[in-house]
Enzyme design. Structure first.
Site, PDB file in Angstrom:
ATOM      1  N   ARG A  64       0.871  -1.249   0.119  1.00  0.00           N
ATOM      2  CA  ARG A  64       0.011  -0.117   0.063  1.00  0.00           C
ATOM      3  C   ARG A  64       1.176   1.261  -0.035  1.00  0.00           C
ATOM      4  O   ARG A  64       0.651   2.417  -0.640  1.00  0.00           O
ATOM      5  CB  ARG A  64      -1.150  -0.084   1.149  1.00  0.00           C
ATOM      6  CG  ARG A  64      -1.656  -1.290   1.767  1.00  0.00           C
ATOM      7  CD  ARG A  64      -3.175  -1.015   0.559  1.00  0.00           C
ATOM      8  NE  ARG A  64      -2.467  -1.499  -0.855  1.00  0.00           N
ATOM      9  CZ  ARG A  64      -2.352  -2.495  -1.351  1.00  0.00           C
ATOM     10  NH1 ARG A  64      -2.356  -3.718  -0.609  1.00  0.00           N
ATOM     11  NH2 ARG A  64      -2.094  -2.714  -2.770  1.00  0.00           N
ATOM     12  N   ASN A  97      -8.944   7.759   4.991  1.00  0.00           N
ATOM     13  CA  ASN A  97      -7.898   7.333   4.347  1.00  0.00           C
ATOM     14  C   ASN A  97      -6.598   7.343   4.889  1.00  0.00           C
ATOM     15  O   ASN A  97      -6.285   8.099   5.737  1.00  0.00           O
ATOM     16  CB  ASN A  97      -7.634   8.116   3.002  1.00  0.00           C
ATOM     17  CG  ASN A  97      -9.059   7.744   2.132  1.00  0.00           C
ATOM     18  OD1 ASN A  97      -9.704   6.980   2.219  1.00  0.00           O
ATOM     19  ND2 ASN A  97      -9.105   8.577   1.283  1.00  0.00           N
ATOM     20  N   HIS A 114      -8.027   6.826  10.732  1.00  0.00           N
ATOM     21  CA  HIS A 114      -7.645   5.264  10.675  1.00  0.00           C
ATOM     22  C   HIS A 114      -6.112   5.069  10.561  1.00  0.00           C
ATOM     23  O   HIS A 114      -5.665   4.292  10.390  1.00  0.00           O
ATOM     24  CB  HIS A 114      -8.589   4.631   9.564  1.00  0.00           C
ATOM     25  CG  HIS A 114      -9.946   4.631   9.735  1.00  0.00           C
ATOM     26  ND1 HIS A 114     -10.923   4.259   8.953  1.00  0.00           N
ATOM     27  CD2 HIS A 114     -10.544   4.633  10.998  1.00  0.00           C
ATOM     28  CE1 HIS A 114     -12.003   4.228   9.306  1.00  0.00           C
ATOM     29  NE2 HIS A 114     -12.009   4.523  10.615  1.00  0.00           N
ATOM     30  N   SER A 185     -18.473   4.482   1.915  1.00  0.00           N
ATOM     31  CA  SER A 185     -19.792   3.447   1.862  1.00  0.00           C
ATOM     32  C   SER A 185     -20.835   3.645   2.660  1.00  0.00           C
ATOM     33  O   SER A 185     -21.789   3.137   2.418  1.00  0.00           O
ATOM     34  CB  SER A 185     -19.301   2.043   1.474  1.00  0.00           C
ATOM     35  OG  SER A 185     -18.468   1.635   2.436  1.00  0.00           O
TER      36      SER A 185
HETATM   37  P1  NAD Z   1     -15.272   1.729   0.788  1.00  0.00           P
HETATM   38  O1  NAD Z   1     -14.211   1.040  -0.219  1.00  0.00           O
HETATM   39  O2  NAD Z   1     -15.924   0.983   1.499  1.00  0.00           O
HETATM   40  O3  NAD Z   1     -16.271   2.549  -0.308  1.00  0.00           O
HETATM   41  C1  NAD Z   1     -15.947   3.125  -1.211  1.00  0.00           C
HETATM   42  C2  NAD Z   1     -16.838   4.252  -1.649  1.00  0.00           C
HETATM   43  O4  NAD Z   1     -16.284   5.065  -2.534  1.00  0.00           O
HETATM   44  C3  NAD Z   1     -18.049   3.758  -2.277  1.00  0.00           C
HETATM   45  O5  NAD Z   1     -19.297   4.118  -1.706  1.00  0.00           O
HETATM   46  C4  NAD Z   1     -18.146   4.150  -3.788  1.00  0.00           C
HETATM   47  O6  NAD Z   1     -19.230   4.367  -4.216  1.00  0.00           O
HETATM   48  C5  NAD Z   1     -17.332   5.445  -3.591  1.00  0.00           C
HETATM   49  N1  NAD Z   1     -16.395   5.892  -4.755  1.00  0.00           N
HETATM   50  C6  NAD Z   1     -16.100   4.913  -5.779  1.00  0.00           C
HETATM   51  N2  NAD Z   1     -15.255   5.864  -6.769  1.00  0.00           N
HETATM   52  C7  NAD Z   1     -15.729   7.082  -6.383  1.00  0.00           C
HETATM   53  C8  NAD Z   1     -15.222   8.212  -6.812  1.00  0.00           C
HETATM   54  N3  NAD Z   1     -14.452   8.545  -8.074  1.00  0.00           N
HETATM   55  N4  NAD Z   1     -15.686   9.334  -6.183  1.00  0.00           N
HETATM   56  C9  NAD Z   1     -16.137   9.414  -5.072  1.00  0.00           C
HETATM   57  N5  NAD Z   1     -16.677   8.173  -4.560  1.00  0.00           N
HETATM   58  C10 NAD Z   1     -16.134   7.122  -5.095  1.00  0.00           C
HETATM   59  O7  NAD Z   1     -14.360   2.920   1.657  1.00  0.00           O
HETATM   60  P2  NAD Z   1     -14.518   3.614   3.108  1.00  0.00           P
HETATM   61  O8  NAD Z   1     -16.145   3.765   3.374  1.00  0.00           O
HETATM   62  O9  NAD Z   1     -13.701   4.747   2.997  1.00  0.00           O
HETATM   63  O10 NAD Z   1     -14.083   2.239   4.082  1.00  0.00           O
HETATM   64  C11 NAD Z   1     -12.902   1.713   3.628  1.00  0.00           C
HETATM   65  C12 NAD Z   1     -11.825   1.565   4.779  1.00  0.00           C
HETATM   66  O11 NAD Z   1     -10.770   1.099   4.358  1.00  0.00           O
HETATM   67  C13 NAD Z   1     -11.439   3.074   5.245  1.00  0.00           C
HETATM   68  O12 NAD Z   1     -11.373   2.945   6.772  1.00  0.00           O
HETATM   69  C14 NAD Z   1     -10.001   3.225   4.719  1.00  0.00           C
HETATM   70  O13 NAD Z   1      -9.166   3.372   5.967  1.00  0.00           O
HETATM   71  C15 NAD Z   1      -9.618   1.869   4.239  1.00  0.00           C
HETATM   72  N6  NAD Z   1      -9.066   2.015   2.766  1.00  0.00           N
HETATM   73  C16 NAD Z   1      -8.243   3.183   2.579  1.00  0.00           C
HETATM   74  C17 NAD Z   1      -7.909   3.636   1.378  1.00  0.00           C
HETATM   75  C18 NAD Z   1      -6.748   4.578   1.061  1.00  0.00           C
HETATM   76  O14 NAD Z   1      -6.237   5.129   1.948  1.00  0.00           O
HETATM   77  N7  NAD Z   1      -6.613   5.359  -0.226  1.00  0.00           N
HETATM   78  C19 NAD Z   1      -8.150   2.536   0.222  1.00  0.00           C
HETATM   79  C20 NAD Z   1      -9.011   1.508   0.561  1.00  0.00           C
HETATM   80  C21 NAD Z   1      -9.434   1.560   1.647  1.00  0.00           C
END
Ligand code: NAD
Length: 238
Positions: A64, A97, A114, A185
């Site tokens: 990651r 994130n 987180h 989500s």
């Molecule tokens: P999730 O993966 O559960 O949901 C992602 C959400 O983003 C969905 O509702 C989807 O519709 C939406 N989405 C997808 N593409 C999009 C776009 N282009 N613009 C706006 N929205 C969009 O994510 P979550 O609810 O944040 O929960 C995931 C957990 O996993 C978090 O607590 C996080 O810490 C971790 N995580 C972090 C990262 C990162 O740091 N980039 C990546 C994956 C997971």
């Protein structure tokens, strides 16, 4: 084109999730049937996983880190940094994130509830603060130790652990008049409750994303679309 009015009396609390980084090339996990980059959460992101196989957990977060370092902030990250630039300390950002794309876009008033990919902390929680750590570990033997002697673990809030800075977040939500939630989500708690806390204080609540979240009924406005496409120019600051 929809806008989100931001008045002179408004205090804005923003909550972002994995969706805001999707257009930067970092995968969300709901999009892939509950897998995060091909891994089951319970294998890499729980206290039990750490107990059972810390080497695998470090390999996962090292991957990651590598992906995060290669990614660039997208227009949605920049739109939030620009809003902060305009309204200053009436802006507060909480991200779920663990990547650093908000900081790299210029956001300053933010909390990573987180945790953060590029930090590590004592696995025994001895009380020492987290340390910067950008290393990519393939072997557990390479991982450093805390001054107390315990192994360092990723500075990540695993599922089942308590998120960081909750008291500060509650304070900020209480005084917000506008809550903007982007790309999450609505299934990970307590973040999914924030919109309800804001509503209790009569704040306006806006969701931005391509599909309604699980807690969609709690929002007073929904801006449908990919964050990077719809957020530039979205905030109409008085
Ligand atoms: P999730 O993966 O559960 O949901 C992602 C959400 O983003 C969905 O509702 C989807 O519709 C939406 N989405 C997808 N593409 C999009 C776009 N282009 N613009 C706006 N929205 C969009 O994510 P979550 O609810 O944040 O929960 C995931 C957990 O996993 C978090 O607590 C996080 O810490 C971790 N995580 C972090 C990262 C990162 O740091 N980039 C990546 C994956 C997971």
């Amino acid at each position: 084109m929809q806008t989100i009015p931001v008045g002179v009396g408004d205090r804005v609390f923003v909550l972002t999730g994995a969706g805001i980084s999707a257009e930067s090339g970092l995968p969300t996990f709901r999009a892939e049937d509950g897998l995060w980059a091909g891994n089951r959460i319970e294998d890499v992101c729980t206290p039990e996983a750490w107990e059972l196989n810390p080497g695998l957990v470090w390999q996962f977060y090292s991957a990651r880190r590598a992906a995060g370092a290669a990614a660039q902030p997208n227009p949605a990250h920049f739109a939030l940094a620009e809003l902060e630039g305009r309204i200053g300390d009436r802006f507060f950002l909480c991200t779920q994130n663990v990547d650093d794309l908000h900081e790299r876009a210029g956001s300053r008033r933010l909390v990573h509830m987180h945790g953060e990919l590029n930090k590590a902390h004592c696995e025994d929680d001895c009380g020492r603060p987290p340390v910067e750590d950008h290393a990519l570990y393939q072997d557990l033997a390479e991982v450093g130790h805390c001054a107390c002697g315990a192994r360092l673990r990723p500075h990540i809030v695993f599922f089942g652990e308590i998120p960081l800075e909750m008291e500060r977040l509650e304070r900020e939500i209480k005084r917000a008049t506008l809550m903007v939630v982007v790309g999450t989500s609505g299934s990970v708690y307590p973040a999914a409750s924030f919109v309800h806390w804001a509503r209790r204080n009569r704040a306006r609540t806006v969701y931005i994303g391509p599909e309604p979240p699980l807690n969609a009924e709690a929002f007073t406005q929904v801006v449908e679309g990919k964050a990077g496409a719809v957020m530039p120019g979205l905030f109409a600051v008085e």
